[in-house]
Scaffold this motif. Structure first.
Motif, PDB file in Angstrom:
ATOM      1  N   MET A 101      33.099  40.795  43.400  1.00 44.88           N
ATOM      2  CA  MET A 101      34.061  39.512  43.212  1.00 44.88           C
ATOM      3  C   MET A 101      33.513  38.804  42.279  1.00 44.88           C
ATOM      4  O   MET A 101      33.347  38.116  41.317  1.00 44.88           O
ATOM      5  CB  MET A 101      35.155  39.064  44.003  1.00 44.88           C
ATOM      6  N   CYS A 102      32.036  38.097  43.000  1.00 47.86           N
ATOM      7  CA  CYS A 102      31.683  37.060  42.735  1.00 47.86           C
ATOM      8  C   CYS A 102      30.704  37.974  41.419  1.00 47.86           C
ATOM      9  O   CYS A 102      30.330  36.546  40.389  1.00 47.86           O
ATOM     10  CB  CYS A 102      30.553  36.934  43.514  1.00 47.86           C
TER      11      CYS A 102
ATOM     12  N   GLY B 267      39.568  46.705  46.198  1.00 47.28           N
ATOM     13  CA  GLY B 267      40.394  46.996  45.924  1.00 47.28           C
ATOM     14  C   GLY B 267      40.579  47.462  47.720  1.00 47.28           C
ATOM     15  O   GLY B 267      41.445  47.481  48.268  1.00 47.28           O
ATOM     16  N   LYS B 268      38.929  47.639  48.797  1.00 51.74           N
ATOM     17  CA  LYS B 268      39.374  47.871  50.021  1.00 51.74           C
ATOM     18  C   LYS B 268      40.055  47.193  50.833  1.00 51.74           C
ATOM     19  O   LYS B 268      39.860  47.472  52.279  1.00 51.74           O
ATOM     20  CB  LYS B 268      37.691  48.585  50.486  1.00 51.74           C
ATOM     21  N   VAL B 269      40.315  46.211  50.118  1.00 53.19           N
ATOM     22  CA  VAL B 269      40.911  44.489  51.150  1.00 53.19           C
ATOM     23  C   VAL B 269      42.502  44.863  50.989  1.00 53.19           C
ATOM     24  O   VAL B 269      43.134  44.316  51.227  1.00 53.19           O
ATOM     25  CB  VAL B 269      40.609  43.540  51.062  1.00 53.19           C
ATOM     26  N   LYS B 270      43.048  45.722  50.405  1.00 53.84           N
ATOM     27  CA  LYS B 270      44.463  45.701  49.829  1.00 53.84           C
ATOM     28  C   LYS B 270      45.623  45.603  50.592  1.00 53.84           C
ATOM     29  O   LYS B 270      46.398  45.341  50.828  1.00 53.84           O
ATOM     30  CB  LYS B 270      44.508  46.199  48.713  1.00 53.84           C
ATOM     31  N   LYS B 271      45.063  46.408  52.198  1.00 55.68           N
ATOM     32  CA  LYS B 271      45.962  46.290  52.787  1.00 55.68           C
ATOM     33  C   LYS B 271      45.989  45.205  53.748  1.00 55.68           C
ATOM     34  O   LYS B 271      46.722  44.744  55.021  1.00 55.68           O
ATOM     35  CB  LYS B 271      45.651  47.583  54.005  1.00 55.68           C
TER      36      LYS B 271
ATOM     37  N   GLU C 209      42.505  41.185  36.728  1.00 56.56           N
ATOM     38  CA  GLU C 209      42.621  42.259  37.084  1.00 56.56           C
ATOM     39  C   GLU C 209      41.820  42.819  38.497  1.00 56.56           C
ATOM     40  O   GLU C 209      43.188  43.183  38.760  1.00 56.56           O
ATOM     41  CB  GLU C 209      40.911  42.843  35.852  1.00 56.56           C
ATOM     42  N   ALA C 210      41.361  42.044  39.374  1.00 52.81           N
ATOM     43  CA  ALA C 210      41.351  41.842  40.688  1.00 52.81           C
ATOM     44  C   ALA C 210      42.728  41.777  41.236  1.00 52.81           C
ATOM     45  O   ALA C 210      42.940  42.103  42.220  1.00 52.81           O
ATOM     46  CB  ALA C 210      40.364  41.380  40.771  1.00 52.81           C
ATOM     47  N   CYS C 211      43.244  41.063  41.067  1.00 53.50           N
ATOM     48  CA  CYS C 211      44.514  40.569  41.168  1.00 53.50           C
ATOM     49  C   CYS C 211      45.709  41.789  41.640  1.00 53.50           C
ATOM     50  O   CYS C 211      46.140  42.259  42.452  1.00 53.50           O
ATOM     51  CB  CYS C 211      45.900  39.814  40.409  1.00 53.50           C
ATOM     52  N   HIS C 212      45.857  42.363  40.439  1.00 50.47           N
ATOM     53  CA  HIS C 212      46.493  43.980  40.538  1.00 50.47           C
ATOM     54  C   HIS C 212      45.700  44.796  40.949  1.00 50.47           C
ATOM     55  O   HIS C 212      46.603  45.869  41.684  1.00 50.47           O
ATOM     56  CB  HIS C 212      46.716  44.178  38.326  1.00 50.47           C
ATOM     57  N   THR C 213      44.671  44.915  40.845  1.00 48.04           N
ATOM     58  CA  THR C 213      44.093  46.460  42.368  1.00 48.04           C
ATOM     59  C   THR C 213      44.624  45.569  43.275  1.00 48.04           C
ATOM     60  O   THR C 213      44.721  46.657  44.378  1.00 48.04           O
ATOM     61  CB  THR C 213      42.276  46.043  42.165  1.00 48.04           C
ATOM     62  N   LEU C 214      44.479  44.188  43.481  1.00 43.95           N
ATOM     63  CA  LEU C 214      45.146  43.833  45.250  1.00 43.95           C
ATOM     64  C   LEU C 214      46.345  44.434  45.153  1.00 43.95           C
ATOM     65  O   LEU C 214      47.114  43.781  46.172  1.00 43.95           O
ATOM     66  CB  LEU C 214      44.508  43.077  45.375  1.00 43.95           C
ATOM     67  N   GLU C 215      47.732  44.758  43.939  1.00 47.12           N
ATOM     68  CA  GLU C 215      48.859  44.524  44.311  1.00 47.12           C
ATOM     69  C   GLU C 215      49.201  43.056  44.787  1.00 47.12           C
ATOM     70  O   GLU C 215      50.248  42.979  45.105  1.00 47.12           O
ATOM     71  CB  GLU C 215      49.532  45.386  45.338  1.00 47.12           C
ATOM     72  N   LEU C 216      48.550  42.184  44.493  1.00 51.69           N
ATOM     73  CA  LEU C 216      48.976  40.435  44.587  1.00 51.69           C
ATOM     74  C   LEU C 216      49.020  39.882  42.569  1.00 51.69           C
ATOM     75  O   LEU C 216      48.587  39.957  42.168  1.00 51.69           O
ATOM     76  CB  LEU C 216      47.628  40.027  44.552  1.00 51.69           C
TER      77      LEU C 216
ATOM     78  N   VAL D 296      39.650  36.712  48.509  1.00 50.06           N
ATOM     79  CA  VAL D 296      38.735  36.956  48.016  1.00 50.06           C
ATOM     80  C   VAL D 296      38.756  36.929  46.447  1.00 50.06           C
ATOM     81  O   VAL D 296      38.565  36.422  45.328  1.00 50.06           O
ATOM     82  CB  VAL D 296      38.998  38.880  47.623  1.00 50.06           C
ATOM     83  N   ILE D 297      40.485  36.918  46.160  1.00 51.41           N
ATOM     84  CA  ILE D 297      40.880  36.096  44.653  1.00 51.41           C
ATOM     85  C   ILE D 297      40.430  34.700  44.723  1.00 51.41           C
ATOM     86  O   ILE D 297      39.780  34.465  43.243  1.00 51.41           O
ATOM     87  CB  ILE D 297      42.217  36.386  45.104  1.00 51.41           C
ATOM     88  N   GLN D 298      40.451  33.938  45.895  1.00 54.92           N
ATOM     89  CA  GLN D 298      40.553  32.584  46.005  1.00 54.92           C
ATOM     90  C   GLN D 298      38.800  31.625  45.463  1.00 54.92           C
ATOM     91  O   GLN D 298      38.727  31.065  45.390  1.00 54.92           O
ATOM     92  CB  GLN D 298      41.062  31.572  46.980  1.00 54.92           C
TER      93      GLN D 298
END
Length: 151
Positions: free
Chosen positions: A37-38, A101-105, A137-144, A113-115
């Motif tokens: 993310m960084c 996306g590996k931390v989605k669950k 886009e990362a939010c969408h990947t993480l389904e947030l 990660v988003i923060q």
């Protein structure tokens, strides 16, 4: 309240939330997703100049939440992600988003990660539209929902 003040306040609030969850954020998946993310935020405009790379690396090593991990390890991972993104931004972006996306669950890690992306993006006082777009886009990947983070 001026936009800059709201942005600064939001970044400080996010950092405070991260610090309260610090003990829950010790997994290798979180470490990797955070560095991805960084790098994504640093390269949001398609390039990363050496000064920006150094500034983000400095922010990473001074971030209290990320002190769960050795600084040299974080730097090595961040640099590897930046290298992927600068070699071929579109291909690198896909690879970086996959690692995010590996931390989605794991909802606590996913939100953290988003923060971190928002804190890094807003650290210079200008969370610009390119940075906002990659965090969205990362939010969408993480389904947030991006609205949860005012994106």
């Amino acid at each position: 309240m001026a936009l800059w003040d709201r942005l600064k306040e939001s970044a400080q609030q996010m950092q405070g939330q991260l610090e309260t969850k610090k003990n829950e954020l010790k997994s290798g998946g979180f470490r990797d997703a955070s560095m991805a993310m960084c790098a994504l935020v640093a390269a949001a405009d398609g390039s990363v100049d050496p000064a920006e790379r150094q500034r983000v690396a400095s922010l990473i090593t001074s971030n209290d939440t990320l002190r769960n991990f050795p600084a040299d390890e974080l730097r090595r991972r961040f640099d590897a992600y930046v290298d992927k993104l600068t070699a071929d931004f579109e291909f690198g972006r896909i690879a970086v988003l996959q690692d995010i996306g590996k931390v989605k669950k794991k909802p606590v890690e996913a939100r953290a990660v988003i923060q971190i992306g928002i804190v890094i993006g807003g650290a210079d006082g200008n969370f610009d539209k390119d940075e906002q777009a990659v965090v969205r886009e990362a939010c969408h990947t993480l389904e947030l929902p991006p609205a949860e983070f005012d994106l």
